[in-house]
Design a protein around this motif. Structure first.
Motif, short mmCIF file in Angstrom:
data_model
loop_
_atom_site.label_atom_id
_atom_site.label_comp_id
_atom_site.label_asym_id
_atom_site.label_seq_id
_atom_site.Cartn_x
_atom_site.Cartn_y
_atom_site.Cartn_z
N ALA A 147 0.44 -1.43 -0.27
CA ALA A 147 0.21 0.08 0.02
C ALA A 147 0.91 1.47 0.10
CB ALA A 147 -0.77 -0.24 1.46
N SER A 148 1.98 0.94 0.68
CA SER A 148 3.22 2.56 0.56
C SER A 148 3.52 2.22 -0.83
CB SER A 148 4.00 1.64 1.93
OG SER A 148 3.35 2.18 3.10
N GLY A 149 3.19 1.35 -1.44
CA GLY A 149 3.91 1.79 -3.02
C GLY A 149 5.78 0.76 -3.27
N GLN A 150 6.05 0.41 -1.84
CA GLN A 150 7.68 -0.49 -1.82
C GLN A 150 7.08 -1.64 -2.67
OE1 GLN A 150 7.23 0.36 2.43
NE2 GLN A 150 8.52 1.39 2.26
N SER A 151 8.42 -2.24 -3.12
CA SER A 151 8.02 -3.91 -3.16
C SER A 151 8.21 -4.81 -2.87
CB SER A 151 10.09 -4.30 -4.71
OG SER A 151 9.80 -5.29 -4.89
N VAL A 152 7.96 -5.94 -2.62
CA VAL A 152 7.38 -6.66 -1.37
C VAL A 152 8.53 -8.05 -2.02
CG1 VAL A 152 5.66 -8.17 -0.42
CG2 VAL A 152 5.15 -6.22 -0.79
N PRO A 174 9.61 -9.10 15.51
CA PRO A 174 8.39 -7.70 15.54
C PRO A 174 7.34 -7.59 14.36
CG PRO A 174 10.18 -7.52 13.59
CD PRO A 174 10.70 -8.98 14.05
N PRO A 175 6.68 -6.99 14.95
CA PRO A 175 5.22 -6.60 14.55
C PRO A 175 4.92 -6.86 12.87
CG PRO A 175 5.67 -4.77 16.22
CD PRO A 175 6.61 -5.25 15.98
N PRO A 176 4.23 -7.52 12.26
CA PRO A 176 4.04 -7.32 11.10
C PRO A 176 4.42 -6.42 10.08
CG PRO A 176 1.91 -8.55 11.77
CD PRO A 176 2.95 -7.60 12.94
N PRO A 177 4.60 -5.63 9.03
CA PRO A 177 4.39 -4.26 8.26
C PRO A 177 2.85 -3.90 9.06
CG PRO A 177 5.02 -5.72 7.04
CD PRO A 177 5.09 -6.08 7.93
N LEU A 178 2.47 -3.14 7.94
CA LEU A 178 0.84 -2.49 8.67
C LEU A 178 0.29 -3.14 7.51
CD1 LEU A 178 1.11 1.47 9.72
CD2 LEU A 178 0.66 -0.08 11.59
N TRP A 179 0.68 -3.19 6.06
CA TRP A 179 0.00 -3.38 4.78
C TRP A 179 -0.10 -4.54 5.33
CZ3 TRP A 179 1.84 -6.95 2.03
CH2 TRP A 179 3.56 -6.96 2.80
N LEU A 180 0.54 -5.28 6.23
CA LEU A 180 0.30 -6.84 5.95
C LEU A 180 -0.77 -7.14 6.94
CD1 LEU A 180 1.03 -10.19 5.00
CD2 LEU A 180 3.01 -9.68 6.64
N ARG A 181 -1.17 -6.22 7.41
CA ARG A 181 -1.44 -6.65 8.44
C ARG A 181 -2.83 -7.33 8.93
NH1 ARG A 181 0.36 -2.70 13.58
NH2 ARG A 181 2.99 -3.05 13.50
#
Length: 111
Positions: A4-9, A27-34
């Motif tokens: 969602a932030s436009g970053q390559s995954v 660590p907690p998962p990134p916001l886009w993955l939650r």
């Protein structure tokens, strides 16, 4: 795929870690993955709605085996009972990879 932030995954199989549902992630998962962590129903169908184009599915294993202790308990299976277990990697253009595991007791399978 981009998040969602436009970053390559990108993801590799060795990064997969099986965790019981509700176990804290460090660590907690990134916001886009939650949002993906709580998807009910078909994760494949959910990702296909979000991703334009086909979603490749690579079957890692599929067959009868003993589910994990927590899986058996949640499915109310007696110790040692077999279940149909299917492990896949869902892929998408751009590198998104999702490891998914389905465990189904024999009583739930028909056809």
């Amino acid at each position: 795929m981009v998040n969602a932030s436009g970053q390559s995954v990108r993801w590799t199989l060795r990064e997969a870690r099986w965790r019981p549902w509700g176990a804290p992630l460090r660590p907690p998962p990134p916001l886009w993955l939650r949002p993906l962590l709580g998807v009910t129903g078909s994760l494949t169908a959910h990702l296909e709605r979000e991703q334009p184009g086909p979603l490749p599915v690579t079957v890692l294993e599929a067959g009868w085996c003993r589910p994990g202790v927590e899986e058996a308990a949640r499915l109310r299976l007696a110790a040692g009972r077999l279940a149909w277990v299917r492990e896949v990697v869902l892929g998408a253009d751009g590198g998104l990879r999702v490891y998914a595991r389905t465990v189904a007791p024999a009583a739930a399978l028909t056809g």
